[in-house]
Design a protein around this motif. Structure first.
Motif, short mmCIF file in Angstrom:
data_model
loop_
_atom_site.label_atom_id
_atom_site.label_comp_id
_atom_site.label_asym_id
_atom_site.label_seq_id
_atom_site.Cartn_x
_atom_site.Cartn_y
_atom_site.Cartn_z
N GLY A 1 1.13 -0.90 -0.25
CA GLY A 1 -0.05 -0.15 -0.35
C GLY A 1 0.99 1.39 -0.31
N LYS B 1 -3.13 -4.59 0.15
CA LYS B 1 -2.92 -3.13 -0.37
C LYS B 1 -2.26 -2.14 -0.71
CE LYS B 1 -1.39 -3.45 4.82
NZ LYS B 1 -0.38 -3.22 5.49
N SER B 2 -2.32 -3.60 -1.58
CA SER B 2 -2.18 -2.42 -3.17
C SER B 2 -3.18 -2.46 -4.20
CB SER B 2 -0.96 -3.53 -3.94
OG SER B 2 -1.76 -4.46 -4.41
N ASN B 3 -3.61 -1.53 -4.89
CA ASN B 3 -4.60 -0.91 -6.24
C ASN B 3 -4.27 -1.63 -7.54
OD1 ASN B 3 -3.28 0.74 -6.86
ND2 ASN B 3 -3.98 2.56 -5.75
#
Length: 182
Positions: free
Chosen positions: A82, A144-146
């Protein structure tokens, strides 16, 4: 004098001639051939095609560790975290060549790291193989990453001209610990 009893023949209208209608099948034959051609072409196009993959010469995948190539130094793992951050390490996290690095996206972050690592690997392995001897990148997006982070890292693979990369969502226990500490 007119005939009053109507027994005589009256003047009637001439009977119409019965025509034998002929059906022209030229248009039907043309449409039939067009449909046959259409279905043959669509059937040929819909067949699945094989894609050549740029795989390393030897690759051993176990549930815990992925080893690609003759040397673990050729493998670069990118953990997408993230806050638009990437955690990068070379080799295995259990036996790291160097400490994992936290990098940002862009030309001064992950791009600079990938270019330098790929150059080092190519210099090291060009004498061994005539085939692609660049870096093998394993991309592991975290929860958490997009989606933008994944697209950005794929763009970086294209910009840095890294030919062999994969996207995996399996994490080793050490990687889970690393993601929790950051």
């Amino acid at each position: 004098m007119e005939n009053e009893n109507n027994f005589s023949r009256t003047i009637s209208k001439p009977r119409s001639k019965k025509l034998n209608p002929k059906i022209d099948l030229t248009a039907m034959v043309s449409i039939s051939f067009l449909l046959i051609i259409f279905f043959m072409v669509s059937n040929e196009i819909s067949k699945p095609r094989g894609i050549e993959l740029g795989l390393p010469q030897s690759c051993c995948i176990s549930p815990e560790v992925i080893i690609c190539g003759k040397d673990k130094r050729r493998t670069i793992t990118l953990l997408l975290d993230g806050n638009n951050q990437v955690i990068s390490y070379t080799g295995h996290l259990e036996f790291p060549e160097e400490k994992p690095k936290i990098l940002d996206y862009g030309k001064n972050g992950i791009r600079k790291e990938l270019l330098s690592k790929n150059e080092q690997i190519q210099l090291l392995y060009t004498s061994y193989s005539k085939y692609n001897s660049g870096a093998i990148v394993i991309i592991k997006p975290s929860r958490k990453s997009n989606f933008k982070n994944l697209i950005d890292i794929l763009d970086e693979m294209s910009i840095t001209n890294i030919q062999t990369y994969t996207i995996i969502n399996d994490y080793t226990p050490e990687e889970v610990k690393l993601l929790k500490t950051i």
